[in-house]
Design a protein around this motif. Structure first.
Motif, PDB file in Angstrom:
ATOM      1  N   PHE A  78      -1.365  12.057 -12.651  1.00 36.38           N
ATOM      2  CA  PHE A  78      -0.149  12.644 -12.115  1.00 36.38           C
ATOM      3  C   PHE A  78      -0.452  13.252 -10.749  1.00 36.38           C
ATOM      4  N   ARG A  79       0.423  12.993  -9.812  1.00 36.83           N
ATOM      5  CA  ARG A  79       0.295  13.566  -8.471  1.00 36.83           C
ATOM      6  C   ARG A  79       1.369  14.635  -8.310  1.00 36.83           C
ATOM      7  N   VAL A  80       0.953  15.844  -7.998  1.00 36.82           N
ATOM      8  CA  VAL A  80       1.867  16.959  -7.770  1.00 36.82           C
ATOM      9  C   VAL A  80       1.581  17.493  -6.380  1.00 36.82           C
ATOM     10  N   SER A  81       2.581  17.425  -5.507  1.00 32.10           N
ATOM     11  CA  SER A  81       2.397  17.736  -4.093  1.00 32.10           C
ATOM     12  C   SER A  81       1.279  16.870  -3.538  1.00 32.10           C
ATOM     13  N   MET A  82       0.173  17.455  -3.141  1.00 36.92           N
ATOM     14  CA  MET A  82      -0.877  16.692  -2.470  1.00 36.92           C
ATOM     15  C   MET A  82      -2.091  16.432  -3.351  1.00 36.92           C
ATOM     16  N   GLU A  83      -2.044  16.843  -4.618  1.00 36.88           N
ATOM     17  CA  GLU A  83      -3.212  16.720  -5.491  1.00 36.88           C
ATOM     18  C   GLU A  83      -2.942  15.765  -6.650  1.00 36.88           C
ATOM     19  N   GLU A  84      -4.017  15.115  -7.116  1.00 35.07           N
ATOM     20  CA  GLU A  84      -3.926  14.230  -8.269  1.00 35.07           C
ATOM     21  C   GLU A  84      -4.685  14.841  -9.450  1.00 35.07           C
ATOM     22  N   ASN A 114       6.152  -1.195  -0.064  1.00 34.20           N
ATOM     23  CA  ASN A 114       5.992  -2.388  -0.894  1.00 34.20           C
ATOM     24  C   ASN A 114       6.098  -2.052  -2.374  1.00 34.20           C
ATOM     25  N   GLY A 115       5.640  -0.854  -2.755  1.00 27.31           N
ATOM     26  CA  GLY A 115       5.765  -0.430  -4.145  1.00 27.31           C
ATOM     27  C   GLY A 115       7.212  -0.239  -4.550  1.00 27.31           C
ATOM     28  N   VAL A 116       7.995   0.378  -3.666  1.00 27.95           N
ATOM     29  CA  VAL A 116       9.433   0.551  -3.933  1.00 27.95           C
ATOM     30  C   VAL A 116      10.105  -0.807  -4.075  1.00 27.95           C
ATOM     31  N   ARG A 117       9.797  -1.721  -3.175  1.00 26.09           N
ATOM     32  CA  ARG A 117      10.389  -3.060  -3.229  1.00 26.09           C
ATOM     33  C   ARG A 117       9.989  -3.800  -4.498  1.00 26.09           C
ATOM     34  N   ALA A 118       8.722  -3.667  -4.890  1.00 23.40           N
ATOM     35  CA  ALA A 118       8.253  -4.332  -6.112  1.00 23.40           C
ATOM     36  C   ALA A 118       8.957  -3.760  -7.344  1.00 23.40           C
ATOM     37  N   GLN A 119       9.138  -2.441  -7.369  1.00 22.48           N
ATOM     38  CA  GLN A 119       9.843  -1.822  -8.492  1.00 22.48           C
ATOM     39  C   GLN A 119      11.282  -2.316  -8.591  1.00 22.48           C
ATOM     40  N   ALA A 170      14.685   5.463 -11.400  1.00 24.95           N
ATOM     41  CA  ALA A 170      14.880   6.880 -11.103  1.00 24.95           C
ATOM     42  C   ALA A 170      15.061   7.074  -9.609  1.00 24.95           C
ATOM     43  N   LYS A 171      16.006   7.922  -9.231  1.00 23.31           N
ATOM     44  CA  LYS A 171      16.177   8.264  -7.827  1.00 23.31           C
ATOM     45  C   LYS A 171      15.114   9.258  -7.416  1.00 23.31           C
ATOM     46  N   LEU A 172      14.803   9.271  -6.123  1.00 28.42           N
ATOM     47  CA  LEU A 172      13.789  10.195  -5.633  1.00 28.42           C
ATOM     48  C   LEU A 172      14.207  11.635  -5.871  1.00 28.42           C
ATOM     49  N   LYS A 173      15.385  12.016  -5.400  1.00 27.39           N
ATOM     50  CA  LYS A 173      15.925  13.356  -5.668  1.00 27.39           C
ATOM     51  C   LYS A 173      16.848  13.231  -6.862  1.00 27.39           C
ATOM     52  N   GLU A 174      16.421  13.781  -7.986  1.00 24.07           N
ATOM     53  CA  GLU A 174      17.227  13.632  -9.188  1.00 24.07           C
ATOM     54  C   GLU A 174      18.554  14.349  -9.021  1.00 24.07           C
ATOM     55  N   ASP A 175      19.639  13.656  -9.414  1.00 24.28           N
ATOM     56  CA  ASP A 175      20.941  14.300  -9.393  1.00 24.28           C
ATOM     57  C   ASP A 175      21.486  14.467 -10.809  1.00 24.28           C
ATOM     58  N   ARG A 176      20.629  14.199 -11.801  1.00 18.20           N
ATOM     59  CA  ARG A 176      21.068  14.379 -13.172  1.00 18.20           C
ATOM     60  C   ARG A 176      21.158  15.861 -13.494  1.00 18.20           C
ATOM     61  N   ILE A 177      21.966  16.199 -14.477  1.00 22.07           N
ATOM     62  CA  ILE A 177      22.080  17.579 -14.925  1.00 22.07           C
ATOM     63  C   ILE A 177      21.190  17.742 -16.145  1.00 22.07           C
ATOM     64  N   HIS A 178      20.244  18.655 -16.063  1.00 22.28           N
ATOM     65  CA  HIS A 178      19.332  18.890 -17.172  1.00 22.28           C
ATOM     66  C   HIS A 178      19.959  19.946 -18.081  1.00 22.28           C
ATOM     67  N   GLY A 179      20.509  19.513 -19.206  1.00 20.16           N
ATOM     68  CA  GLY A 179      21.221  20.423 -20.078  1.00 20.16           C
ATOM     69  C   GLY A 179      22.624  20.655 -19.557  1.00 20.16           C
ATOM     70  N   ASP A 180      23.117  21.890 -19.681  1.00 17.37           N
ATOM     71  CA  ASP A 180      24.438  22.235 -19.167  1.00 17.37           C
ATOM     72  C   ASP A 180      24.382  23.644 -18.586  1.00 17.37           C
ATOM     73  N   GLU A 211       5.800   1.673 -14.251  1.00 20.12           N
ATOM     74  CA  GLU A 211       5.624   2.944 -13.542  1.00 20.12           C
ATOM     75  C   GLU A 211       5.916   4.072 -14.524  1.00 20.12           C
ATOM     76  N   LEU A 212       4.945   4.922 -14.761  1.00 20.53           N
ATOM     77  CA  LEU A 212       5.129   5.996 -15.731  1.00 20.53           C
ATOM     78  C   LEU A 212       6.167   6.999 -15.256  1.00 20.53           C
ATOM     79  N   LEU A 213       6.072   7.393 -13.998  1.00 17.22           N
ATOM     80  CA  LEU A 213       7.000   8.377 -13.443  1.00 17.22           C
ATOM     81  C   LEU A 213       7.116   8.131 -11.953  1.00 17.22           C
ATOM     82  N   ASP A 214       8.274   7.657 -11.513  1.00 15.20           N
ATOM     83  CA  ASP A 214       8.487   7.400 -10.095  1.00 15.20           C
ATOM     84  C   ASP A 214       8.384   8.695  -9.290  1.00 15.20           C
ATOM     85  N   LEU A 215       7.983   8.570  -8.048  1.00 18.40           N
ATOM     86  CA  LEU A 215       7.921   9.717  -7.158  1.00 18.40           C
ATOM     87  C   LEU A 215       9.318  10.323  -6.995  1.00 18.40           C
TER      88      LEU A 215
END
Length: 294
Positions: free
Chosen positions: A53-59, A240-245, A4-14, A31-35
């Motif tokens: 799940f981490r959303v903004s600064m909280e887990e 290192n996590g990005v490289r490992a992925q 998964a790319k960091l900034k998703e460029d997929r179109i969700h629906g139409d 990895e369940l869900l990449d950042l």
């Protein structure tokens, strides 16, 4: 899972129906869900296992049946919290779906302030919480069922259910406005996004801490503290996590030698690569490759 790319460029629906429902299954070690982040809103419900799940600064630690709300533009990621497989469903939708016209009263009074994070709204939604939380989760289940089964009138019922879900979300936090904390303001978050995108695009190259700090005009010490406060990881651990992925994808999808993969993803020392990879996945690269190809 696919990369998964960091900034998703997929179109969700139409454009006529800007919504998509996803079902994701994940095995331990994956990895369940990449950042990442996207411009749409999202409700995500864990259906099996437990996950953080981490959303903004909280887990947030979620068990099956619990959900999170992710506002537009918020960084979010997820990881399995046990040795058991994990699954979740998510609905991702554009805010325009919630009002008839972009600048109608509903947009101006509720949707736009919500997108600006000026409403105090919960992120973690649990069935054992307030009445509105249980009702919200029930509506979310209906959205999943209607869209996955393409039920009669599902486009119409989905729009109505999402509007009710957002109304309950706002009511749970109360109608009062808030000032967005300095560390969570868009200008501050955008700096971190810039750094993460740089890492995502240049992970195979030598990356120095001083170079990352210079990109956002921070001192190295402040940059390290701030990066960790947003992502939950130090810059080196994240890199290192990005490289490992990326190495994991190459191990699964190519026949390249392990030393070659190590160099491809930015590790100059094979022993260091093996140590980082094992710390991340629980297996050495060779063990991981055998496991994935059984």
């Amino acid at each position: 899972m696919q990369q998964a790319k960091l900034k998703e460029d997929r179109i969700h629906g139409d454009p006529m129906y800007p919504i998509r429902v996803y079902e994701i299954d994940c095995q331990p070690g994956e990895e369940l869900l990449d950042l990442h982040w996207h411009d749409e809103l999202e409700f995500l419900m864990l259906t099996k296992g437990s996950a953080v799940f981490r959303v903004s600064m909280e887990e947030y630690l979620l068990e099956a049946g619990e959900a999170i709300f992710v506002n537009a533009g918020q960084l979010h990621a997820g990881s399995i919290a046990s040795d058991e497989p994990c699954s979740f469903k998510a609905v991702v939708f554009h805010a325009n779906l919630l009002s008839g016209e972009r600048f109608d009263l509903v947009w101006e009074k509720y949707i736009h302030p919500l997108l600006q994070q000026k409403y105090v709204t919960p992120v973690h939604i649990r069935p054992g919480g307030a009445k509105e939380e249980k009702e919200l989760l029930e509506l979310l289940e209906l959205v999943f069922q209607d869209n996955l089964n393409a039920s009669p009138l599902y486009e119409l019922t989905t729009k109505a259910n999402l509007q009710m879900m957002v109304a309950k979300l706002i009511s749970l936090g109360g109608p009062s406005f808030r000032e967005v904390p300095l560390a969570s303001q868009p200008s501050q978050i955008d700096r971190i996004k810039r750094i993460i995108e740089y890492i995502q695009q240049n992970y195979s190259l030598p990356i120095r801490l001083e170079d990352l700090a210079a990109l956002v005009s921070f001192s190295e010490s402040y940059f390290c503290r701030y990066f960790k406060s947003i992502t939950g990881k130090s810059p080196l651990v994240y890199l290192n996590g990005v490289r490992a992925q990326r190495a994991a994808y190459l191990l699964k999808d190519t026949d390249k030698k392990i030393m070659e993969i190590s160099l491809d993803v930015g590790f100059n020392t094979l022993s260091y690569f093996i140590g980082v990879f094992k710390a991340h996945f629980g297996y050495t690269p060779s063990e991981y490759r055998k496991r994935e190809r059984v």
